[in-house]
Design a protein around this motif. Structure first.
Motif, PDB file in Angstrom:
ATOM      1  N   SER A 188    -102.591  38.001   0.916  1.00 29.20           N
ATOM      2  CA  SER A 188    -103.014  39.322   1.367  1.00 29.20           C
ATOM      3  C   SER A 188    -102.610  39.560   2.819  1.00 29.20           C
ATOM      4  CB  SER A 188    -104.531  39.467   1.234  1.00 29.20           C
ATOM      5  OG  SER A 188    -104.914  39.472  -0.118  1.00 29.20           O
ATOM      6  N   ASN A 189    -101.941  40.693   3.054  1.00 27.23           N
ATOM      7  CA  ASN A 189    -101.482  41.085   4.388  1.00 27.23           C
ATOM      8  C   ASN A 189    -100.534  40.062   5.002  1.00 27.23           C
ATOM      9  OD1 ASN A 189    -102.832  43.608   4.686  1.00 27.23           O
ATOM     10  ND2 ASN A 189    -104.744  42.511   5.036  1.00 27.23           N
ATOM     11  N   VAL A 190     -99.921  39.211   4.182  1.00 30.14           N
ATOM     12  CA  VAL A 190     -98.990  38.199   4.677  1.00 30.14           C
ATOM     13  C   VAL A 190     -97.606  38.389   4.062  1.00 30.14           C
ATOM     14  CG1 VAL A 190     -98.480  35.723   4.815  1.00 30.14           C
ATOM     15  CG2 VAL A 190    -100.836  36.523   5.070  1.00 30.14           C
ATOM     16  N   SER A 191     -97.540  38.418   2.729  1.00 34.50           N
ATOM     17  CA  SER A 191     -96.247  38.510   2.048  1.00 34.50           C
ATOM     18  C   SER A 191     -96.475  38.798   0.572  1.00 34.50           C
ATOM     19  CB  SER A 191     -95.464  37.193   2.200  1.00 34.50           C
ATOM     20  OG  SER A 191     -96.084  36.162   1.440  1.00 34.50           O
ATOM     21  N   THR A 192     -95.385  38.923  -0.169  1.00 30.74           N
ATOM     22  CA  THR A 192     -95.480  39.012  -1.618  1.00 30.74           C
ATOM     23  C   THR A 192     -95.937  37.670  -2.185  1.00 30.74           C
ATOM     24  OG1 THR A 192     -93.168  38.361  -1.876  1.00 30.74           O
ATOM     25  CG2 THR A 192     -93.641  40.723  -1.743  1.00 30.74           C
ATOM     26  N   ALA A 193     -96.472  37.708  -3.384  1.00 30.14           N
ATOM     27  CA  ALA A 193     -96.840  36.497  -4.112  1.00 30.14           C
ATOM     28  C   ALA A 193     -95.809  36.267  -5.220  1.00 30.14           C
ATOM     29  CB  ALA A 193     -98.230  36.636  -4.720  1.00 30.14           C
ATOM     30  N   PRO A 194     -95.627  35.039  -5.658  1.00 28.02           N
ATOM     31  CA  PRO A 194     -94.757  34.821  -6.824  1.00 28.02           C
ATOM     32  C   PRO A 194     -95.239  35.660  -7.996  1.00 28.02           C
ATOM     33  CG  PRO A 194     -95.334  32.728  -5.788  1.00 28.02           C
ATOM     34  CD  PRO A 194     -96.194  33.768  -5.136  1.00 28.02           C
ATOM     35  N   VAL A 195     -94.310  36.211  -8.761  1.00 28.66           N
ATOM     36  CA  VAL A 195     -94.708  37.053  -9.888  1.00 28.66           C
ATOM     37  C   VAL A 195     -95.552  36.235 -10.859  1.00 28.66           C
ATOM     38  CG1 VAL A 195     -92.714  38.575  -9.679  1.00 28.66           C
ATOM     39  CG2 VAL A 195     -92.571  36.565 -11.159  1.00 28.66           C
ATOM     40  N   GLY A 196     -96.553  36.879 -11.440  1.00 31.84           N
ATOM     41  CA  GLY A 196     -97.410  36.202 -12.402  1.00 31.84           C
ATOM     42  C   GLY A 196     -98.426  35.264 -11.788  1.00 31.84           C
ATOM     43  N   SER A 197     -98.764  35.470 -10.510  1.00 39.55           N
ATOM     44  CA  SER A 197     -99.732  34.582  -9.852  1.00 39.55           C
ATOM     45  C   SER A 197    -101.168  34.907 -10.221  1.00 39.55           C
ATOM     46  CB  SER A 197     -99.578  34.669  -8.331  1.00 39.55           C
ATOM     47  OG  SER A 197     -98.339  34.150  -7.912  1.00 39.55           O
TER      48      SER A 197
END
Length: 622
Positions: A546-555
């Protein structure tokens, strides 16, 4: 500084001011929200005015283009007349052709003046469109600032409740009891002192509840709360027995409220995410006060879960802990355990953990197709795997701001009927999938050819030339969603997949996207009304990204149609059905507030815009 520049400057300051809100009181943050809301409403009014001005310029340009056609006809007519007069002057040298020449010169000047006016009006129109585009981005940035302040407001409310409830107080209490006939004096004395403590604790708790800043809000949930009072010190100031067998006692006590942060959220009606630590620590500091324990001091036991299949998933109290064999430490008490696997019936049971325990689960094959939809995948030319798709069934749904918590562009609510099922990618298109497309076609994205890619900084979209899908400003693996792509880039990918698979791929329309994202629900999020904690990757949503970067898809968990990340991670390009001149992104992003990640939220953007918080997914016709 003109009005538009001032508004853009204010929007730019808004996000940076959120950081300054940390540690402020509830009233301070409420005042900031009120001020920002006024700014937003003013900004929205000016934006509407500028959109109207752009439309006026466009209409004026159309009128000028009609006029230049008429002027050109006049010029041609004057030229013909002048040429006829020149022919006549050959036979009659005395003929005066000055009027014809003058008329032609005037027609030429008029034609040129209108063409110059067209050029000027076109430049004004384009400049106004650029202003409108920047203001649209700034508008959503300002809205995100307001939502961010609301997130901090809820945290501040919990902090205030914690400080008000967990106060210490010296209490003096007197109590009289009648000793039982068969009761010893010692037992009567102890019973009297115990009842005095209970009486003092009850009075203290009532006082604490009534003196809270949000006493009315808290009182509604008091019957179901689990707060308590801790007796820090107790001394008998005076005691005596009366002749009738009564025992009188006067006690001095030091009492303190005992409210856990999780209980604070329950009392205020807030999501649990405001009452947990996101940094992996078990304490949270409130100014100079002593640390507050986020977890209680319950005894921890080991739970081991096994099943008869591989690649399953274990949920404990609604949280995924991976696959079996699983060993985890849990506090004593009751827990919900669910083991699932695609193609098998889920196993759900409730256990009471008062000692270390092992449970063995036998999963049985499902009799029917997986409820979240059939999975399909096309193999593209060159043996390249296409996107993983989930089949979404035909059906109808209500589209738009069903709950009444949305924005004006989400209304009115309309019933939509999708008569055909379709496939939709279960995740956003990943960096790895986009990389395969680039390798096969040598495609160059708009970000790599032009100004680069925008990123969110200090409340506005800032362009940086060296940012693109390969380098968006934070680390990404092949399993992260591709970002920094324009609508044109997304369409180029779709065209390639269609050709390479001999199937009809498209970008989702808004209707298809919202239908798939809702998955049959009419709540703001597919799992319910509140964002809760760690359900999605959006700003202030409680995940590590959160508020850092994208997450790997499907996390995160799939919705009921089998789709991942329809809430948060990245905004997704869709084809607008309400405006032919703008595309719309849906679903929220890792750096936008939870309220902007609702199923019906729409953010209208120019199709050339690209940012490190915008990606896309695709659909395939059946």
């Amino acid at each position: 500084m003109n009005r538009i520049a001032q508004l853009t400057f204010l929007a730019a300051l808004s996000f940076s001011q959120i950081a300054l809100s940390a540690g402020l009181s509830v009233s301070d943050i409420e005042q900031k929200i009120s001020a920002k809301q006024s700014e937003y409403e003013n900004y929205n009014s000016v934006l509407d005015s500028e959109i109207s001005n752009a439309a006026k310029l466009e209409r004026g340009l159309a009128d000028l283009r009609k006029n230049v056609t008429l002027a050109d006809a006049d010029r041609q007519s004057a030229l013909i007349e002048m040429n006829l007069q020149y022919d006549k002057v050959i036979e009659n040298p005395e003929l005066d052709i000055a009027p014809a020449r003058s008329a032609y010169a005037k027609a030429v000047r008029t034609h040129k003046a209108i063409k110059d006016a067209i050029s000027d009006k076109y430049n004004q129109w384009q400049a106004k469109l650029q202003e409108v585009e920047q203001m649209q981005v700034s508008k959503h940035s300002l809205l995100n600032t307001i939502e961010g302040l609301k997130e901090q407001l809820n945290s501040a409310r919990v902090d205030r409740l914690y400080e008000e409830f967990n106060r210490k107080e010296a209490v003096v209490v007197s109590h009289k009891i009648a000793c039982d006939k068969d009761e010893t004096l010692s037992k009567c004395t102890e019973r009297g002192k115990s009842l005095a403590k209970q009486k003092a604790s009850k009075r203290f708790l009532d006082t604490v509840y009534s003196s809270l800043s949000e006493a009315k809000e808290v009182e509604k949930r008091r019957p179901t709360s689990d707060v308590s009072v801790q007796v820090l010190r107790s001394d008998v100031a005076d005691s005596n027995f009366s002749g009738q067998g009564n025992y009188n006692v006067k006690m001095n006590l030091q009492l303190q409220g005992n409210l856990k942060r999780s209980e604070g959220c329950q009392l205020l009606g807030l999501d649990r995410r405001y009452c947990v630590s996101f940094a992996g620590k078990n304490t949270v500091k409130l100014g100079a006060a002593a640390p507050i324990l986020v977890t209680d001091d319950s005894v921890m036991y080991e739970l081991t879960v096994r099943s008869n299949v591989f690649d399953d998933e274990v949920f404990i109290d609604g949280v995924s802990y991976g696959s079996t064999k699983l060993q985890i430490m849990l506090p004593s008490g009751q827990h919900d355990v669910e083991v699932t696997k695609r193609g098998y019936e889920s196993n759900h049971q409730q256990i009471t953990l008062n000692e270390s325990k092992t449970i063995k689960v036998e999963l049985e094959r499902a009799q029917y197709r997986f409820s979240k939809g059939e999975r399909i995948q096309d193999i593209l030319a060159g043996d390249i795997p296409g996107p993983d798709l989930v089949v979404v069934p035909a059906g109808n749904f209500r589209m738009g701001d069903i709950t009444g918590l949305g924005l004006a562009n989400e209304r009115p609510v309309q019933t939509k009927d999708l008569k055909q099922s379709f496939g939709i990618s279960e995740t956003e298109i990943s960096v790895g999938a986009f990389k395969a497309f680039v390798r096969a076609t040598s495609y160059v994205t708009d970000a790599e050819k032009g100004e680069g890619c925008a990123f969110y900084q200090d409340g506005k979209a800032v362009w940086q030339a060296n940012r693109n899908w390969r380098s968006p400003g934070f680390a990404q693996s092949d399993n992260h969603p591709v970002v920094c792509v324009s609508l044109k880039d997304a369409q180029a990918y779709v065209d390639w997949v269609s050709k390479a698979s001999s199937q009809a791929y498209k970008l989702p329309t808004e209707t298809r996207w919202e239908y798939a994202a809702r998955a049959g629900k009419e709540t703001d999020y597919w799992w319910g009304e509140g964002i809760n904690s760690d359900n999605a990757n959006c700003g202030w949503c409680g995940s590590q990204w959160s508020n850092v970067s994208t997450a790997p898809v499907g996390s995160f968990e799939r919705n009921d149609f089998g789709l991942f990340d329809t809430v948060g991670n990245v905004w997704e390009w869709t084809v607008s059905e309400k405006s032919s001149s703008h595309a719309v992104v849906r679903g929220g992003a890792w750096n936008f507030a939870p309220r902007l990640a609702r199923a019906s939220t729409r953010m209208e953007l120019d199709g050339s815009f690209r940012a490190n918080y915008i990606g896309f997914r695709v659909v395939r016709e059946q």
